[in-house]
Design an enzyme around this catalytic site. Structure first.
Site, PDB file in Angstrom:
ATOM      1  CD  GLU A  65      -4.677  -5.611   2.353  1.00 20.19           C
ATOM      2  OE1 GLU A  65      -5.459  -4.870   2.990  1.00 20.19           O
ATOM      3  OE2 GLU A  65      -3.443  -5.521   2.419  1.00 20.19           O
ATOM      4  CD  GLU A  71      -3.064  -1.053   2.192  1.00 13.21           C
ATOM      5  OE1 GLU A  71      -4.106  -1.699   2.031  1.00 13.21           O
ATOM      6  OE2 GLU A  71      -2.841  -0.368   3.214  1.00 13.21           O
TER       7      GLU A  71
END
EC number: 3.2.1.25
Length: 879
Positions: A554, A457
């Protein structure tokens, strides 16, 4: 303490000067605190927290508020000491090294009071030359610095510009500046875990002595020649050669099952040298490939490589070698902008279905072989074929990857950088380069690893402005990002491993990100790469909530663990959803309320006047909510595999967040700390089934898709049934004509307006009835029995409290639970407290009077123990 020398790989009759010795320094050490007020024995591998706990100086670090009470441990500077004798004269050896496979983290290492090296990276091997320092009697000291203090100091020294974030949110009770230390990033706190910045020697430590050379790394990679249609095997062996003379010899490679016996002449010159051997496998030999779970066998071949060198020196390595290819496919899709994003294994497109792996414990020495086996077996038992090893934890131990090889679990391997920007000063980058080089060498021989990913991320964090960085510094941060992940990590990976893809981040836009200079303005573009998706406010039963993406690496919802898991780390005063303990254990801002919000959308909140009963009911409902939410989302991704709608779709991966827990607390996991299955994990066993019917509504129309992960076309029929909540008698049923679902496709099987469906079922309304459906052939069930709720269950009419009883019997090592119910019961939850094991099914909709479920214990138990511990809950019990 007298240590025996292990003579490595030396043939009988060889002169002593040609042998290699390895002296293990595992086992008993001593540690003391910074001021010496605490002195105690410790075990290596291990950490300070474990040593203190084993000597009962501290209680269980996970108990109640101990993560706060024991913060002092991480703030102190601890020293490890070991005194040992050697029965051999070390001066006879040309080179003697002290090797640490893992030091956590910042330390000065001394041998006989002489500083021999420093460490600053938990993730790399350290080898210190002690040739002129080692004696007959020795004292090793490893003087650790507080990782918390070190990280703060490194941040303070970085004065040119801010490298965010400074600290985790206050709700996480964490420590600051974890991005300035090469250590398990979540050890400073995360939104699902505690802050325990450990210190210790967390992996193997040994002394190695040799005169000619030493084998440091042994690696191998199968390579398929598409032109010749043959397999080749590349074997790389990294030596440290201390002899000033040329070392000659032979390398003998044997793979008996493939009729391979190959001898190569080799020569080694002084210095760090790598020997590359190439084995060409005859085209006439049939090589069985390694396949992911559910797609074929995990065939491996026993290989031995023997190095016979001058003077009788002999090294022998044995390993299991697997053959498979992997390709990340990014290519145009018809009727859609952007590119595909999916993996081919052995030329076959594979839908990745699985979850995300986090560290199994804050204290790595507590992660046993048995625990790894239990957790990873639970992965394949739930029909998963993939895990993403998340970038805020650790590069897992060798046994983890060996088990994944054995079980057919594909690994998306992050490098350990997560949710932060990172410095790029020389010291930091030098350390990272050593880390990456070591990990690629250590891990690349595993077929289970199908891709490397630079970070978790961090592209999104930078480009989406997570940290309110000043616009004037954006180009500086971009430069740092490219320096770290592209010019260094990516370069090292591609130099060391050409057999699998590398992506810079997750999420990322893949090829589009590369074209845009390694950072995309929107890394969440649904037409490219992978995405992460979370939404705790929108209705999770509404499939329109979810992104029709290429690959979702995710996604998820929180739940609480079971009471039997929480009970071990709490006291009676904690057993309330609004208790200080419940708030302390929740590390997501507003997380507990967000769970209640999702529950309230479709269920009634518990209202018992008994506080403990209300708490247990709430725990149960959080698991019901989580399981149903993730089920709805995952089924959306599965049915999106073969379709493009408004340019979106062709989804080829669903990895929910997260598989396992690091401690006993609310989180996104489907496995509780210790391995107990939550309701979500039982649901995953169904929604990841190879063949699955998926139902949903759009504008009052019921659609049912068939999603296949099979390798061949399959003929079957769909049966749709309708039950009322008030009766165990079937109201109506219909079956389709036989049809064929093609291999690896998701296709529409059934459509009908809901009013028309109900009209054909006497007395049925949306509130009073429920739809179930399944796939079968010749009376044989091919899929799980799935269901679709026609209304929120808080509005269900006719739903009664069910009296569910169980008769338990034993069949070998398995226990049989014969269930009887007095009424239709949704979300039937069977629980045996702390008895370790799992059921064949759980959390199910019971529409028949009887049902048989099996219990598979993980440790020996008895019928009487199960009867005493057994408790059953269904939805109406919470009213």
């Amino acid at each position: 303490m007298l240590l025996r020398l292990l003579l490595l790989l030396a043939p009988c009759g060889a002169g002593f000067a040609t042998k290699v010795v390895s002296i293990s320094l595992r086992g008993n050490w001593k540690i003391h605190s910074g001021n010496g007020s605490l002195q105690l024995p410790a075990t290596v591998p291990g950490c300070v927290h474990s040593a203190l706990f084993n000597k009962r100086i501290i209680k269980d670090p996970y108990y109640r508020f101990n993560n706060l009470d024991y913060r002092w441990i991480a703030l102190d500077n601890w020293t490890y000491i070991k005194k040992f004798k050697l029965h051999s004269d070390m001066s006879t050896w040309s080179k003697v090294n002290l090797v640490f496979e893992g030091i956590d983290t910042v330390a000065v290492v001394l041998l006989n009071s002489v500083p021999i090296g420093k460490t600053d990276n938990m993730f790399r091997r350290y080898s210190f030359d002690i040739t002129h320092t080692v004696k007959a009697v020795n004292i090793i000291e490893v003087r650790f610095q507080s990782p918390v203090v070190y990280a703060n100091q490194r941040s303070e020294r970085h004065t040119a510009y801010w490298v965010p974030p400074n600290c985790p949110p206050p709700v996480q009770d964490g420590e600051c500046h974890v991005n300035f230390i090469r250590k398990m990033q979540c050890s400073f706190g995360w939104d699902w875990g505690p802050s325990f910045p450990t210190q210790g020697i967390w992996k193997d430590v040994r002394i190695e002595a040799y005169n000619v050379c030493h084998l440091n790394y042994f690696m191998f990679t199968p390579i398929y020649d598409n032109y010749m249609k043959t397999w080749n095997l590349k074997i790389e062996s990294s030596f440290d050669v201390v002899s000033s003379k040329l070392v000659s010899g032979e390398a003998i490679v044997a793979i008996p099952e493939l009729n391979i016996q190959q001898t190569n002449n080799i020569e080694l010159q002084h210095g760090e040298r790598t020997v590359e051997l190439f084995v060409k496998i005859d085209k006439a030999i049939i090589v069985e490939t390694w396949w992911p779970h559910g797609h074929g066998n995990q065939t491996g071949y026993n290989m031995s490589v023997i190095f016979e060198l001058d003077g009788g020196l002999r090294f022998e390595k044995s390993a299991k070698v697997y053959f498979r290819t992997v390709e990340l496919v990014e290519e145009p899709i018809q009727n859609s902008p952007g590119l595909s994003f999916y993996f081919k294994i052995n030329g076959l497109p594979i839908f990745l279905k699985g979850s995300n792996w986090i560290p199994a414990d804050s204290f790595q020495d507590r992660v046993t072989s048995a625990m790894l086996r239990l957790l990873l077996q639970s992965v394949v038992d739930a029909n998963m074929n993939a895990l993403r090893v998340w970038g805020g934890g650790v590069y897992e131990q060798d046994e983890f990857y060996e088990l994944c090889d054995e079980l057919g679990i594909m690994i998306w391997q992050d490098f350990m950088f997560a949710c932060a920007l990172y410095p790029t000063d020389k010291d930091f980058m030098d350390s990272v380069r050593e880390e990456v080089t070591h990990q690629v060498r250590r891990l690349k021989s595993h077929p289970s690893i199908i891709t490397w990913s630079g970070n978790n991320e961090n592209e999104a964090a930078l480009m989406m402005g997570w940290y309110d960085t000043k616009p004037g510094y954006l180009q500086t941060y971009i430069k740092d990002y490219v320096t770290l992940y592209v010019k260094n990590i990516r370069t090292i990976v591609l130099e060391g491993d050409q057999t699998r893809p590398f992506i810079t981040s997750s999420p990322t836009n893949g090829a589009k990100t590369i074209a845009e200079g390694w950072l995309s303005p929107n890394p969440y573009d649904l037409n490219y790469g992978d995405v992460h998706f979370y939404d705790y406010v929108s209705d999770c039963w509404n499939w329109r909530t979810f992104p029709k993406a290429r690959f979702v690496s995710e996604y998820g919802y929180q739940s609480w663990p079971s009471f039997s898991t929480l009970e071990k780390v709490s006291s009676e005063e904690d057993w309330s959803y609004r208790s200080s303990f419940a708030l302390h254990r929740q590390h997501l801002i507003n997380g507990n309320n967000e769970m209640l919000h999702q529950i309230e959308l479709h269920f009634k909140l518990p209202n018992s006047t008994d506080q403990l009963r209300r708490f247990k009911d709430t725990l149960y409902l959080t698991q019901v909510m989580q399981a149903q939410c993730v089920k709805t989302e995952t089924e959306f991704y599965r049915r999106s595999r073969s379709e493009i709608v408004n340019g979106k779709g062709h989804t080829m991966g669903a990895l929910y967040w997260q598989l396992n827990d690091i401690w006993q607390a609310p989180s996104w996991s489907s496995l509780e700390y210790g391995g107990k299955w939550k309701m979500l994990h039982y649901f995953a066993r169904h929604f990841f089934a190879p063949l699955l019917p998926v139902g949903f509504e759009d504008k009052d129309m019921l659609f049912i898709y068939g999603a296949s992960h099979l390798h061949s076309d399959q003929q079957m029929m769909l049966t749709v049934r309708v039950h009322t909540w008030s009766s165990l008698e079937l109201v109506c049923s219909e079956s389709t004509n036989p049809f064929v679902i093609k291999a690896g496709e998701s296709v529409l099987l059934y459509t009908k307006p809901v009013p028309e469906l109900l009209k054909g079922c006497p007395g049925c309304t949306r509130q009073s009835c429920v739809v179930s459906f399944y796939l079968s052939t010749d009376g044989e069930l091919l899929s799980p029995i799935n269901y679709h709720f026609l209304s929120s269950l808080k509005n269900a009419k006719g739903l009664h409290k069910a009296n569910i009883t169980a008769t338990i019997s034993q069949q070998g090592d398995t226990f049989v639970f014969d269930l009887k119910t007095s009424a239709v019961a949704p979300f039937v939850w069977l629980d045996v407290g702390s008895i370790p094991g799992r059921f064949s099914d759980n959390g199910f909709l019971m529409t028949e009077k009887t049902r048989t479920v099996f219990f598979y214990p993980w440790k020996p138990t008895s019928k009487s123990e199960l009867e005493q511990s057994f408790h059953v809950t269904s939805l109406a019990d919470t009213y």
